[in-house]
Design a protein around this motif. Structure first.
Motif, PDB file in Angstrom:
ATOM      1  N   GLU A  84      -0.034  -0.315  -6.835  1.00  0.00           N
ATOM      2  CA  GLU A  84       0.876   0.364  -5.916  1.00  0.00           C
ATOM      3  C   GLU A  84       1.147  -0.440  -4.666  1.00  0.00           C
ATOM      4  N   GLU A  85       0.156  -1.225  -4.231  1.00  0.00           N
ATOM      5  CA  GLU A  85       0.305  -2.001  -3.001  1.00  0.00           C
ATOM      6  C   GLU A  85       0.933  -3.376  -3.245  1.00  0.00           C
ATOM      7  N   GLU A  87       3.116  -6.626  -3.508  1.00  0.00           N
ATOM      8  CA  GLU A  87       4.129  -7.148  -2.599  1.00  0.00           C
ATOM      9  C   GLU A  87       4.945  -8.285  -3.195  1.00  0.00           C
ATOM     10  N   HIS A 113       6.091   2.088  -5.510  1.00  0.00           N
ATOM     11  CA  HIS A 113       5.428   0.919  -4.944  1.00  0.00           C
ATOM     12  C   HIS A 113       5.818   0.709  -3.487  1.00  0.00           C
ATOM     13  N   SER A 114       5.106  -0.195  -2.870  1.00  0.00           N
ATOM     14  CA  SER A 114       5.330  -0.496  -1.457  1.00  0.00           C
ATOM     15  C   SER A 114       6.781  -0.897  -1.220  1.00  0.00           C
TER      16      SER A 114
END
Length: 290
Positions: A84-85, A87, A113-114
Motif C-alpha cells: 500500500e505504501e 512509491e 495506494h499512496s
C-alpha cells in the motif's frame, strides 16, 4: 525519481531539462518528456527495438480493446498485492504505453495506494517511448536496456514484466524486500490458431513457472478467452508476434482477406514476492479463468 547513470551507476539528478550524475555524465530530456538513458555504445543497432510500423500495428490492435481483459487482470493483481505504501513501480518493455498508462489510471481509480505512487515505463525502442511520453503524461518514461536497469538498488516497490526480458539479478537488485514482480507469459494455447497457419506441428507453450533467486511465487493465474478479429486486426496481431518473420505471403494474404478470424488468447499471470532474509516461501494457486 531513482534514475541511475547507465555509464557509472551513480544517481542522476535533474537540472532543468538535463539529467546529470556526479561524474558529469549528462542526458537530455526530450521535448515529449522522456529521457534517453541508452548510450550509443550500448546499442546493438542504430535504432534497437520495435520500428515505427511495428509500433503502429501493435498500437492499433491494443487500442481496439482485445487485450483489455489482460490489462484489467494485471491492475487487479497490483491493487491487491502491491504494498500500500508503494512509491515506485516500473513497467519493463512498456512499448507505446498501453499497459503502463492503464496501470497508472487503474491504481489511481482504485484509491488503494499512496497518492505519491510513480509509474515508470522503460523500453529499448525510442520510437515507442516517444509516443508513450507524448500521450501519457501521468507516467514517466525512459529509453534504456532491461538488462541493466537505470534504477538504484532496492529502489522499486514493484515491477511489471509483460513478455519482456530482464536479467533475474537485475530484478533482485532493484526490487525492495517485500516488493513484488508481476510477469505475463503465454499460457499453453496462446494464439494457437495463428500458429496453425505457420507450423505443421503446433507445440503448446510450457506452463512451468519461472524460478527466480530471491523471490517466492505467491499467485499463479491463467486467463483464457477467444479473440474475434477482423482481417486487419488479425494481420496486426501477427505482426506483433515473434513468428511474424516465418509467415509466408500466402498466410499474410489469407489473414488480410478474412472477414473474421477467431483466435485463443491464453496468458499466465504470476506474482512473485521479493523475499526478506527470513521470508517464508508460499504459493496460492488460483483456478484458470475463462
Amino acid at each position: 525519481m531513482p534514475y541511475q547513470c547507465p555509464l557509472c551507476h551513480q544517481p542522476l539528478s535533474q537540472q532543468d531539462k538535463t539529467w546529470k550524475c556526479a561524474n558529469n555524465h549528462q542526458f537530455d530530456e526530450a521535448k515529449e518528456g522522456y529521457v534517453n538513458l541508452m548510450p550509443v555504445h550500448h546499442k546493438s543497432s542504430k535504432n534497437p527495438g520495435d520500428n515505427k510500423e511495428m509500433m503502429q500495428a501493435r498500437r492499433a490492435f491494443l487500442e481496439a480493446g482485445h487485450y483489455d481483459p489482460l490489462r484489467a487482470k494485471v491492475v487487479e493483481k497490483l491493487a491487491t498485492l502491491l504494498p500500500e505504501e508503494a512509491e515506485q513501480l516500473l513497467d519493463i518493455g512498456c512499448g507505446e504505453g498501453y499497459y503502463t498508462s492503464g496501470i497508472a489510471d487503474g491504481l489511481t481509480q482504485n484509491h488503494t495506494h499512496s497518492p505519491s505512487l510513480t509509474v515508470h515505463g522503460l523500453d529499448i525502442s525510442k520510437v515507442a517511448v516517444r509516443y508513450a511520453a507524448k500521450r501519457y503524461k501521468q507516467c514517466h518514461f525512459c529509453v534504456a536496456s532491461s538488462h541493466r536497469l537505470p534504477f538504484a538498488d532496492q529502489s522499486l516497490d514493484g515491477v511489471i514484466r509483460i513478455y519482456a526480458p530482464c536479467k533475474p539479478e537485475e530484478l533482485k537488485r532493484t526490487i525492495r524486500p517485500a516488493g513484488i514482480l508481476v510477469t505475463v507469459t503465454p499460457a499453453a494455447r496462446h494464439l494457437y490458431q495463428l500458429k496453425e497457419l505457420i507450423y505443421n506441428d503446433v507445440r503448446l507453450h510450457d506452463m512451468t513457472p519461472e524460478t527466480l533467486d530471491g523471490f517466492s511465487l505467491i499467485d499463479d493465474t491463467q486467463l483464457h478467452y477467444t479473440l474475434t478479429l477482423s482481417g486487419a486486426e488479425a494481420t496486426a496481431l501477427m505482426q506483433m508476434t515473434p513468428f511474424a518473420w516465418k509467415t509466408s505471403e500466402a498466410v499474410w494474404q489469407q489473414l488480410a482477406d478474412s472477414e473474421t478470424f477467431d483466435c485463443e488468447a491464453d496468458f499466465a499471470i504470476r506474482v512473485y514476492h521479493r523475499n526478506e532474509d527470513d521470508a517464508p516461501e508460499c504459493l496460492s494457486k488460483s483456478q484458470p479463468e475463462t
